[in-house]
Design a protein around this motif. Structure first.
Motif, PDB file in Angstrom:
ATOM      1  N   ALA A 116     -11.897  -3.454 -45.207  1.00 34.22           N
ATOM      2  CA  ALA A 116     -12.347  -2.857 -43.946  1.00 34.22           C
ATOM      3  C   ALA A 116     -13.003  -3.917 -43.061  1.00 34.22           C
ATOM      4  O   ALA A 116     -12.800  -3.918 -41.844  1.00 34.22           O
ATOM      5  CB  ALA A 116     -13.317  -1.715 -44.214  1.00 34.22           C
ATOM      6  N   ASN A 117     -13.781  -4.826 -43.653  1.00 33.48           N
ATOM      7  CA  ASN A 117     -14.416  -5.888 -42.873  1.00 33.48           C
ATOM      8  C   ASN A 117     -13.368  -6.774 -42.213  1.00 33.48           C
ATOM      9  O   ASN A 117     -13.490  -7.130 -41.039  1.00 33.48           O
ATOM     10  CB  ASN A 117     -15.328  -6.738 -43.760  1.00 33.48           C
ATOM     11  CG  ASN A 117     -16.539  -5.984 -44.245  1.00 33.48           C
ATOM     12  OD1 ASN A 117     -16.899  -4.944 -43.707  1.00 33.48           O
ATOM     13  ND2 ASN A 117     -17.169  -6.496 -45.283  1.00 33.48           N
ATOM     14  N   LEU A 118     -12.334  -7.121 -42.950  1.00 33.82           N
ATOM     15  CA  LEU A 118     -11.271  -7.946 -42.399  1.00 33.82           C
ATOM     16  C   LEU A 118     -10.576  -7.232 -41.239  1.00 33.82           C
ATOM     17  O   LEU A 118     -10.296  -7.849 -40.207  1.00 33.82           O
ATOM     18  CB  LEU A 118     -10.267  -8.310 -43.497  1.00 33.82           C
ATOM     19  CG  LEU A 118      -9.311  -9.409 -43.085  1.00 33.82           C
ATOM     20  CD1 LEU A 118      -9.305 -10.497 -44.139  1.00 33.82           C
ATOM     21  CD2 LEU A 118      -7.929  -8.852 -42.918  1.00 33.82           C
ATOM     22  N   GLU A 119     -10.353  -5.949 -41.371  1.00 35.07           N
ATOM     23  CA  GLU A 119      -9.701  -5.188 -40.295  1.00 35.07           C
ATOM     24  C   GLU A 119     -10.589  -5.089 -39.055  1.00 35.07           C
ATOM     25  O   GLU A 119     -10.084  -5.102 -37.928  1.00 35.07           O
ATOM     26  CB  GLU A 119      -9.284  -3.803 -40.789  1.00 35.07           C
ATOM     27  CG  GLU A 119      -8.190  -3.849 -41.848  1.00 35.07           C
ATOM     28  CD  GLU A 119      -6.988  -4.698 -41.444  1.00 35.07           C
ATOM     29  OE1 GLU A 119      -6.522  -4.605 -40.294  1.00 35.07           O
ATOM     30  OE2 GLU A 119      -6.518  -5.486 -42.292  1.00 35.07           O
ATOM     31  N   ILE A 120     -11.892  -4.999 -39.239  1.00 36.75           N
ATOM     32  CA  ILE A 120     -12.822  -4.984 -38.095  1.00 36.75           C
ATOM     33  C   ILE A 120     -12.665  -6.267 -37.289  1.00 36.75           C
ATOM     34  O   ILE A 120     -12.563  -6.241 -36.060  1.00 36.75           O
ATOM     35  CB  ILE A 120     -14.277  -4.814 -38.574  1.00 36.75           C
ATOM     36  CG1 ILE A 120     -14.503  -3.398 -39.099  1.00 36.75           C
ATOM     37  CG2 ILE A 120     -15.271  -5.150 -37.455  1.00 36.75           C
ATOM     38  CD1 ILE A 120     -15.791  -3.230 -39.892  1.00 36.75           C
ATOM     39  N   ILE A 121     -12.624  -7.403 -37.982  1.00 34.50           N
ATOM     40  CA  ILE A 121     -12.502  -8.696 -37.302  1.00 34.50           C
ATOM     41  C   ILE A 121     -11.110  -8.861 -36.702  1.00 34.50           C
ATOM     42  O   ILE A 121     -10.964  -9.278 -35.548  1.00 34.50           O
ATOM     43  CB  ILE A 121     -12.837  -9.857 -38.267  1.00 34.50           C
ATOM     44  CG1 ILE A 121     -14.262  -9.706 -38.827  1.00 34.50           C
ATOM     45  CG2 ILE A 121     -12.623 -11.204 -37.586  1.00 34.50           C
ATOM     46  CD1 ILE A 121     -15.347  -9.524 -37.776  1.00 34.50           C
ATOM     47  N   ARG A 122     -10.096  -8.515 -37.447  1.00 37.56           N
ATOM     48  CA  ARG A 122      -8.716  -8.635 -36.952  1.00 37.56           C
ATOM     49  C   ARG A 122      -8.542  -7.867 -35.631  1.00 37.56           C
ATOM     50  O   ARG A 122      -7.872  -8.342 -34.709  1.00 37.56           O
ATOM     51  CB  ARG A 122      -7.741  -8.117 -38.004  1.00 37.56           C
ATOM     52  CG  ARG A 122      -6.281  -8.332 -37.645  1.00 37.56           C
ATOM     53  CD  ARG A 122      -5.348  -7.672 -38.660  1.00 37.56           C
ATOM     54  NE  ARG A 122      -5.555  -8.113 -40.011  1.00 37.56           N
ATOM     55  CZ  ARG A 122      -4.944  -9.156 -40.577  1.00 37.56           C
ATOM     56  NH1 ARG A 122      -4.084  -9.873 -39.897  1.00 37.56           N
ATOM     57  NH2 ARG A 122      -5.190  -9.483 -41.824  1.00 37.56           N
ATOM     58  N   ALA A 123      -9.171  -6.721 -35.515  1.00 34.86           N
ATOM     59  CA  ALA A 123      -9.042  -5.883 -34.313  1.00 34.86           C
ATOM     60  C   ALA A 123      -9.676  -6.519 -33.078  1.00 34.86           C
ATOM     61  O   ALA A 123      -9.426  -6.074 -31.959  1.00 34.86           O
ATOM     62  CB  ALA A 123      -9.654  -4.508 -34.565  1.00 34.86           C
ATOM     63  N   THR A 124     -10.475  -7.575 -33.262  1.00 35.25           N
ATOM     64  CA  THR A 124     -11.078  -8.241 -32.105  1.00 35.25           C
ATOM     65  C   THR A 124     -10.237  -9.404 -31.591  1.00 35.25           C
ATOM     66  O   THR A 124     -10.597 -10.042 -30.607  1.00 35.25           O
ATOM     67  CB  THR A 124     -12.503  -8.750 -32.433  1.00 35.25           C
ATOM     68  OG1 THR A 124     -12.431  -9.824 -33.373  1.00 35.25           O
ATOM     69  CG2 THR A 124     -13.379  -7.632 -32.972  1.00 35.25           C
ATOM     70  N   TYR A 125      -9.105  -9.684 -32.249  1.00 38.85           N
ATOM     71  CA  TYR A 125      -8.238 -10.804 -31.867  1.00 38.85           C
ATOM     72  C   TYR A 125      -6.809 -10.402 -31.523  1.00 38.85           C
ATOM     73  O   TYR A 125      -6.145 -11.125 -30.804  1.00 38.85           O
ATOM     74  CB  TYR A 125      -8.129 -11.822 -33.011  1.00 38.85           C
ATOM     75  CG  TYR A 125      -9.361 -12.620 -33.298  1.00 38.85           C
ATOM     76  CD1 TYR A 125      -9.684 -13.739 -32.536  1.00 38.85           C
ATOM     77  CD2 TYR A 125     -10.200 -12.279 -34.350  1.00 38.85           C
ATOM     78  CE1 TYR A 125     -10.807 -14.493 -32.830  1.00 38.85           C
ATOM     79  CE2 TYR A 125     -11.328 -13.029 -34.641  1.00 38.85           C
ATOM     80  CZ  TYR A 125     -11.631 -14.129 -33.872  1.00 38.85           C
ATOM     81  OH  TYR A 125     -12.734 -14.877 -34.152  1.00 38.85           O
ATOM     82  N   GLU A 126      -6.290  -9.340 -32.085  1.00 39.61           N
ATOM     83  CA  GLU A 126      -4.844  -9.148 -32.104  1.00 39.61           C
ATOM     84  C   GLU A 126      -4.293  -8.147 -31.091  1.00 39.61           C
ATOM     85  O   GLU A 126      -3.102  -7.878 -31.106  1.00 39.61           O
ATOM     86  CB  GLU A 126      -4.400  -8.783 -33.525  1.00 39.61           C
ATOM     87  CG  GLU A 126      -4.661  -9.933 -34.465  1.00 39.61           C
ATOM     88  CD  GLU A 126      -4.049  -9.758 -35.834  1.00 39.61           C
ATOM     89  OE1 GLU A 126      -3.468  -8.693 -36.114  1.00 39.61           O
ATOM     90  OE2 GLU A 126      -4.160 -10.709 -36.622  1.00 39.61           O
TER      91      GLU A 126
END
Length: 131
Positions: free
Chosen positions: A3-13
């Motif tokens: 979930a943490n990785l998806e939170i960060i990914r959503a700020t770039y992609e």
């Protein structure tokens, strides 16, 4: 951790607007955002308002086509690292740059608690130079 990785990914992609919206939603009220020494916006900003004004507003108004393209994410416990390449053209000089970066995030309770930037600031500063 996923979930943490998806939170960060959503700020770039996504689109710039989606990324910005997702970042604002993900920042903790007391989040710290540290831009590397030697980078034009060097320093630590605390809280979403300071982060937006000190970093993202400046990127949007001082650069043309500024991008942070991530090629690799690594997550471990409450930490997520994003590795990629910045690119853009500095409006005041008309000079373009590409520079490698790493961002190290700490996520707590589903919110970004901190981000530390590591960047080849020399490449960025060359774009700001009139020499």
């Amino acid at each position: 951790m996923r979930a943490n990785l998806e939170i960060i990914r959503a700020t770039y992609e996504g689109s710039s607007e989606d990324n910005g919206r997702n970042l604002l939603a993900a920042l903790a009220p007391d989040a710290t955002w540290t831009e590397a020494e030697g980078f034009p916006y060097a320093g630590t900003y605390v809280g979403p308002d300071a982060i937006v004004a000190g970093v993202f507003h400046r990127l949007a108004t001082e650069w043309l086509g500024y991008r942070a393209d991530v090629h690799t994410y690594i997550g471990h416990d409450d930490r997520v690292a994003a590795f990629g390449v910045y690119s853009g053209t500095y409006k005041a000089t008309g000079r373009s740059m590409t520079a490698s970066f790493a961002h190290l995030y700490q996520v707590r309770d589903g919110k970004i608690a901190s981000m530390v930037q590591y960047v080849d600031s020399h490449m960025v500063m060359k774009a700001l130079s009139t020499d």
